[in-house]
Write a protein that holds these residues in place. Structure first.
Motif, PDB file in Angstrom:
ATOM      1  N   UNK A 194       0.844  -1.201   0.000  1.00 56.32           N
ATOM      2  CA  UNK A 194       0.000   0.000   0.000  1.00 56.32           C
ATOM      3  C   UNK A 194       0.878   1.249   0.000  1.00 56.32           C
ATOM      4  N   UNK A 195       1.949   1.219   0.780  1.00 56.37           N
ATOM      5  CA  UNK A 195       2.823   2.393   0.842  1.00 56.37           C
ATOM      6  C   UNK A 195       3.541   2.629  -0.483  1.00 56.37           C
ATOM      7  N   UNK A 196       3.813   1.570  -1.217  1.00 53.68           N
ATOM      8  CA  UNK A 196       4.493   1.731  -2.500  1.00 53.68           C
ATOM      9  C   UNK A 196       3.553   2.227  -3.589  1.00 53.68           C
ATOM     10  N   UNK A 197       2.369   1.607  -3.687  1.00 55.06           N
ATOM     11  CA  UNK A 197       1.500   1.941  -4.819  1.00 55.06           C
ATOM     12  C   UNK A 197       0.360   2.887  -4.457  1.00 55.06           C
ATOM     13  N   UNK A 198       0.044   3.032  -3.178  1.00 55.09           N
ATOM     14  CA  UNK A 198      -0.948   4.011  -2.751  1.00 55.09           C
ATOM     15  C   UNK A 198      -2.400   3.600  -2.922  1.00 55.09           C
ATOM     16  N   UNK A 199      -2.652   2.418  -3.429  1.00 49.96           N
ATOM     17  CA  UNK A 199      -4.032   1.965  -3.645  1.00 49.96           C
ATOM     18  C   UNK A 199      -4.187   0.569  -3.060  1.00 49.96           C
ATOM     19  N   UNK A 200      -5.211   0.383  -2.251  1.00 49.07           N
ATOM     20  CA  UNK A 200      -5.387  -0.897  -1.571  1.00 49.07           C
ATOM     21  C   UNK A 200      -5.655  -2.042  -2.543  1.00 49.07           C
ATOM     22  N   UNK A 201      -6.438  -1.784  -3.593  1.00 53.80           N
ATOM     23  CA  UNK A 201      -6.722  -2.863  -4.537  1.00 53.80           C
ATOM     24  C   UNK A 201      -5.473  -3.275  -5.309  1.00 53.80           C
ATOM     25  N   UNK A 202      -4.668  -2.308  -5.701  1.00 53.92           N
ATOM     26  CA  UNK A 202      -3.417  -2.628  -6.393  1.00 53.92           C
ATOM     27  C   UNK A 202      -2.440  -3.316  -5.443  1.00 53.92           C
ATOM     28  N   UNK A 203      -2.464  -2.895  -4.188  1.00 55.04           N
ATOM     29  CA  UNK A 203      -1.588  -3.514  -3.186  1.00 55.04           C
ATOM     30  C   UNK A 203      -1.958  -4.981  -2.988  1.00 55.04           C
ATOM     31  N   UNK A 204      -3.251  -5.267  -2.933  1.00 53.04           N
ATOM     32  CA  UNK A 204      -3.687  -6.666  -2.789  1.00 53.04           C
ATOM     33  C   UNK A 204      -3.217  -7.510  -3.973  1.00 53.04           C
TER      34      UNK A 204
END
Length: 188
Positions: free
Chosen positions: A25-35
């Motif tokens: 999440x910290x890298x990409x800023x979006x929870x769905x992309x982080x998942x």
């Protein structure tokens, strides 16, 4: 038949999922992309588990896979719309109702303004709990470089958030006075 070392590997890998997700999440800023990034990381780790050296730090190994996968995806996404200034994202969000939510929003904005290497270092050590040595191994750089990146990141965050000292944390004096006066008992 499931081998015992597969079970141990799987258990140890799944223990790191919350930390992996937070880092993603910290890298990409979006929870769905982080998942999605965490899922890709787990899949790659499972497929390459024979390359994991038993007895070493599985968390650092997984973070390295996640980081490398993130940067690989970033290189491939050159044709996507970038929202690094959160212009589009801010239109979709509502203003937080509590001081902590507003402070967190300000912190995220400041964190996103840091150079990638500084943000990555401070998240690995400050938020994910890695030692300087482990963070250096994940980032493939010297320990001194990690320490320097963290020091510069902390200084820049203080500057961006205009933090001079402890008094800068929590509600401002006017808001604090309103809240505290609401709890003062008045004679009947």
């Amino acid at each position: 038949m499931v081998r015992e070392d597969d079970t141990t590997f799987k258990r140890d890998m799944l223990k790191t999922v919350p930390s992996l997700r937070a880092f993603a999440v910290s890298l990409c800023g979006h929870q769905d992309l982080a998942d999605d990034l965490v899922q890709d990381t787990i899949m790659k780790a499972w497929a390459k588990q024979e390359s994991f050296a038993e007895g070493t730090n599985i968390k650092a190994w997984l973070f390295t896979i996640l980081r490398n996968e993130f940067y690989s995806q970033m290189r491939k996404s050159g044709r996507e719309i970038q929202d690094s200034d959160n212009v589009f994202t801010e239109r979709l969000s509502t203003h937080p109702a509590q001081y902590g939510a507003m402070d967190l929003r300000d912190f995220r904005k400041a964190l996103n303004k840091l150079p990638d290497d500084q943000r990555e270092a401070i998240i690995l050590v400050g938020a994910s709990g890695f030692s300087y040595e482990e963070a250096a191994a994940i980032c493939e750089c010297a320990i001194g470089t990690i320490k320097s990146r963290i020091a510069r990141a902390r200084g820049k965050l203080q500057e961006l958030l205009d933090i001079q000292g402890e008094i800068d944390f929590g509600p401002d004096s006017n808001s604090a006075a309103v809240v505290s006066s609401a709890f003062v008992t008045r004679p009947a």
